[in-house]
Design a protein around this motif. Structure first.
Motif, PDB file in Angstrom:
ATOM      1  N   VAL A   8       0.843  -1.191   0.000  1.00 29.28           N
ATOM      2  CA  VAL A   8       0.000   0.000   0.000  1.00 29.28           C
ATOM      3  C   VAL A   8       0.886   1.252   0.000  1.00 29.28           C
ATOM      4  O   VAL A   8       0.436   2.350   0.316  1.00 29.28           O
ATOM      5  N   LEU A   9       2.155   1.067  -0.383  1.00 34.35           N
ATOM      6  CA  LEU A   9       3.103   2.183  -0.325  1.00 34.35           C
ATOM      7  C   LEU A   9       2.646   3.367  -1.164  1.00 34.35           C
ATOM      8  O   LEU A   9       2.792   4.524  -0.747  1.00 34.35           O
ATOM      9  N   ALA A  10       2.091   3.100  -2.345  1.00 31.49           N
ATOM     10  CA  ALA A  10       1.646   4.209  -3.195  1.00 31.49           C
ATOM     11  C   ALA A  10       0.586   5.041  -2.493  1.00 31.49           C
ATOM     12  O   ALA A  10       0.629   6.283  -2.528  1.00 31.49           O
ATOM     13  N   GLN A  11      -0.360   4.372  -1.835  1.00 33.34           N
ATOM     14  CA  GLN A  11      -1.413   5.106  -1.138  1.00 33.34           C
ATOM     15  C   GLN A  11      -0.852   5.879   0.054  1.00 33.34           C
ATOM     16  O   GLN A  11      -1.252   7.012   0.321  1.00 33.34           O
ATOM     17  N   VAL A  12       0.082   5.270   0.760  1.00 35.25           N
ATOM     18  CA  VAL A  12       0.688   5.934   1.924  1.00 35.25           C
ATOM     19  C   VAL A  12       1.430   7.194   1.490  1.00 35.25           C
ATOM     20  O   VAL A  12       1.259   8.276   2.071  1.00 35.25           O
ATOM     21  N   LEU A  13       2.258   7.072   0.456  1.00 30.14           N
ATOM     22  CA  LEU A  13       3.053   8.225   0.012  1.00 30.14           C
ATOM     23  C   LEU A  13       2.191   9.284  -0.668  1.00 30.14           C
ATOM     24  O   LEU A  13       2.490  10.481  -0.586  1.00 30.14           O
ATOM     25  N   ALA A  14       1.122   8.870  -1.331  1.00 27.84           N
ATOM     26  CA  ALA A  14       0.242   9.831  -2.000  1.00 27.84           C
ATOM     27  C   ALA A  14      -0.380  10.803  -1.006  1.00 27.84           C
ATOM     28  O   ALA A  14      -0.706  11.945  -1.367  1.00 27.84           O
ATOM     29  N   ARG A  15      -0.530  10.373   0.237  1.00 24.59           N
ATOM     30  CA  ARG A  15      -1.089  11.257   1.263  1.00 24.59           C
ATOM     31  C   ARG A  15      -0.074  12.283   1.756  1.00 24.59           C
ATOM     32  O   ARG A  15      -0.431  13.221   2.464  1.00 24.59           O
ATOM     33  N   ARG A  16       1.194  12.107   1.386  1.00 23.23           N
ATOM     34  CA  ARG A  16       2.244  12.984   1.905  1.00 23.23           C
ATOM     35  C   ARG A  16       2.844  13.904   0.847  1.00 23.23           C
ATOM     36  O   ARG A  16       3.764  14.666   1.138  1.00 23.23           O
ATOM     37  N   THR A  17       2.363  13.824  -0.381  1.00 20.08           N
ATOM     38  CA  THR A  17       2.951  14.622  -1.451  1.00 20.08           C
ATOM     39  C   THR A  17       1.873  15.104  -2.404  1.00 20.08           C
ATOM     40  O   THR A  17       0.811  14.477  -2.528  1.00 20.08           O
ATOM     41  N   GLU A  18       2.154  16.224  -3.086  1.00 10.75           N
ATOM     42  CA  GLU A  18       1.234  16.740  -4.097  1.00 10.75           C
ATOM     43  C   GLU A  18       1.489  16.105  -5.461  1.00 10.75           C
ATOM     44  O   GLU A  18       0.730  16.336  -6.404  1.00 10.75           O
ATOM     45  N   LEU A  19       2.567  15.331  -5.571  1.00  8.05           N
ATOM     46  CA  LEU A  19       2.870  14.642  -6.819  1.00  8.05           C
ATOM     47  C   LEU A  19       1.986  13.406  -6.966  1.00  8.05           C
ATOM     48  O   LEU A  19       1.500  12.852  -5.973  1.00  8.05           O
TER      49      LEU A  19
END
Length: 199
Positions: free
Chosen positions: A54-65
């Motif tokens: 679920v790394l993509a979902q986790v990181l998507a919450r921390r960046t505007e990219l």
């Protein structure tokens, strides 16, 4: 400290490697890059191959990219973060075409940061930036030497700020690192590098 570059050259890709402690470090780095980065970012984060990530979902919450798992055959877009899926090597070819591979493990690892870095060195040469963050072991060290040999630029997290020092310390020991920076300063340097020749 910015490397001297030919006026016609600009950076076209960033590749990042991390392992233990990397999810937190990637969140800090990607979150500080802001929106509209003019290049794609490729990430090898060592993950447990036995589980769906679920790394993509986790990181998507921390960046505007935009953040996604990389897919074979897609063409990389600026402002998008491409993550190596669990148990697949991530390679980038000419024109930013993505390839995922189940070829043999490299130093007991798949995905391998070394393979990612070597692929961007071959495809982008002096237009490549490689960045090594926290992690155990030495993955990425051979790759940063490849990037440097082809004229690219290498950044390593300062081992003093890394949660796990193995990977950044090993990268620095190659002598191929241009910038050794605290984690919270890396994003600003990347933005400066990728935007300089575009102004």
């Amino acid at each position: 400290m910015t490397p001297e570059r030919h006026p016609s050259e600009q950076f076209d890709v960033v590749a990042v490697a991390s392992s233990a402690g990397g999810v937190s470090a990637l969140g800090v780095l990607l979150g500080a890059l802001g929106p509209d980065l003019p290049v794609p970012i490729f990430v090898v984060q060592h993950l447990d191959p036995r589980h769906k990530t679920v790394l993509a979902q986790v990181l998507a919450r921390r960046t505007e990219l935009d953040v996604k798992l990389a897919e074979t055959g897609e063409r990389a877009l600026a402002g998008t973060v491409y993550l190596a899926p669990p148990d697949r090597h991530l390679l980038v070819g000419d024109g930013g075409i993505v390839t995922l591979s189940s070829s043999e493990l490299v130093h007991f690892l798949r995905p391998s940061a070394d393979l990612l870095f070597e692929s961007i060195a071959g495809a982008y040469g002096p237009r490549a930036i490689a960045c090594v963050l926290t992690g155990t072991g030495s993955d990425g060290s051979m790759g940063v030497e490849a990037v440097k040999t082809r004229g690219g630029t290498v950044i390593a997290e300062d081992p003093a700020t890394a949660e796990f020092t193995g990977m950044p310390k090993s990268a620095v020991s190659t002598g191929s690192v241009d910038f050794v920076l605290p984690l919270d300063e890396i994003a600003a340097v990347i933005r400066e590098l990728v935007e300089t020749e575009r102004k």
